[in-house]
Design an enzyme around this catalytic site. Structure first.
Site, PDB file in Angstrom:
ATOM      1  CE1 TYR A 116      -4.236  -1.259  -0.262  1.00  0.00           C
ATOM      2  CE2 TYR A 116      -3.500  -2.845   1.379  1.00  0.00           C
ATOM      3  CZ  TYR A 116      -4.419  -2.433   0.429  1.00  0.00           C
ATOM      4  OH  TYR A 116      -5.525  -3.208   0.162  1.00  0.00           O
ATOM      5  CD  GLU A 201      -4.238 -29.953   4.582  1.00  0.00           C
ATOM      6  OE1 GLU A 201      -4.772 -29.411   3.594  1.00  0.00           O
ATOM      7  OE2 GLU A 201      -4.069 -31.190   4.660  1.00  0.00           O
ATOM      8  CG  ASP A 254      -7.290 -32.909   3.841  1.00  0.00           C
ATOM      9  OD1 ASP A 254      -7.672 -33.393   4.925  1.00  0.00           O
ATOM     10  OD2 ASP A 254      -7.740 -31.850   3.357  1.00  0.00           O
TER      11      ASP A 254
END
Length: 367
Positions: A116, A201, A254
């Site tokens: 920014y 995770e 996963d």
């Protein structure tokens, strides 16, 4: 201290602000010297090449257990003399200028804050966060110092603790948010009676394990990056691994290519981190989910792989860092065309996760 066998590998140093400012000043003086000589020219900026083709895998001389991703001494250029590269050349100088000011003021900013600021002062050069992130890596490759040495810190993923000693035994199910200030993380006083470090995770799974107070049954430290690991989480985990070298680090992800990619990022570092990749690597074991866990999951809970999964799998297969057992798991995912999420274990009850982890650890069922 680490010792590396390959003298051609490159990495970023952690430097004090005065030395970083000195390197920026030298870069400016060298540029002006060539610009004002009898045969003036605009010099190119030589950066360490961050392409995957320049990636090298190196092991410590004193141990074969840990493997890290490095970049070798191969260079690329940022030049003002080609129209399609001119803005990238200018961005490097703009970011160096901003970093010099930040360090002179003894401040630190996040990458988002830097974007920014640059958007306000140089809107013609910076139009996206990605441009800023890539330019920061260019500056790291030019000056050979870490982004934290440049005064740029990781973004926090929550409220930061306001004290340097954090008692995790007093935290609730949400745990403590990891600060984006690496200097604060480096000053944390670490003491533990845990026997394991478990990377989770997903934040929802982390929350479930913390709510069930799994760490009371399995003496462990639970840590999550809420998906793909950010710098602060990797830095903290790396520091834990050095502070408590006797604690095995295990990952619960996963069973899909993305989960394996997350594990590999913790284990080896990422090529996207360029010269800083090795600094956040840890020796992580794969606890689950794995192929032999599919017998615990109903067929209805398995989901077909998506095109993005196959792209990640292809990228992982081409990686020389991927271990053989990991490669076999990945091949099984692709062959079956299926993926399984940790939540599928809830078929056995919401309290089953803790039992699953405990059994895996007791049986040393991890790779």
């Amino acid at each position: 201290m680490r010792f590396f066998a390959d003298r051609e590998i490159c990495y970023a140093d952690i430097l004090p602000p005065p030395e970083v400012r000195a390197r920026i000043e030298v870069a400016v003086l060298n540029f002006l010297k060539i610009l004002t000589c009898t045969d003036p020219a605009i010099s190119d900026l030589l950066l360490i090449n961050r392409k995957s083709s320049n990636r090298r895998v190196s092991q410590g001389l004193l141990t074969d257990d840990d493997t890290w991703i490095f970049l070798s001494r191969s260079f690329c250029k940022r030049t003002l003399m080609r129209a399609n590269a001119a803005k990238a050349f200018i961005r490097v100088w703009k970011v160096m200028e901003m970093c010099f000011k930040i360090l002179s003021q003894e401040k630190r900013v996040t990458q988002r804050e830097l974007f920014y600021k640059l958007l306000c002062v140089s809107p013609d050069c910076f139009s996206s966060q990605l441009q800023v992130n890539r330019t920061i890596q260019d500056v790291v490759g030019l000056l050979r110092c870490s982004r934290y040495s440049l005064g740029i810190m990781a973004s926090s993923r929550g409220i930061e603790p306001d004290k340097e000693v954090v008692d995790c035994s007093e935290c609730g199910s949400s745990g403590y948010a990891i600060s984006g200030d690496l200097d604060l993380l480096d000053r944390l006083v670490m003491k533990t009676d845990a026997r394991y470090i478990i990377i989770v995770e997903k934040h929802a799974i982390f929350h479930r394990l913390a709510e069930d107070r799994v760490f009371n049954h399995i003496p462990s430290i639970l840590i999550t990056a809420k998906g793909y690991p950010d710098i602060a989480t990797r830095f903290l985990l790396h520091r834990m691994s050095r502070t408590f070298p006797e604690l095995p680090i295990m990952a619960l992800v996963d069973w899909n290519p993305a989960g394996l990619a997350i594990l590999c990022t913790f284990k080896f570092g990422s090529i996207g981190m360029g010269l800083e990749a090795y600094r956040y690597a840890c020796n992580v074991k794969w606890l689950g989910l794995r192929g032999d866990d599919l017998q615990l999951i109903p067929e209805e809970s398995l989901v077909s792989l998506k095109p993005r999964d196959l792209q990640i799998a292809k990228s992982l297969m081409s990686s020389e860092t991927l271990q053989e057992k990991h490669r076999e798991e990945l091949a099984l995912m692709v062959q079956s065309g299926k993926r399984a999420e940790i939540e599928a274990l809830y078929f056995h009850g919401y309290d089953y996760l803790g039992k699953y982890i405990a059994k895996k650890i007791v049986q040393a069922n991890y790779i």
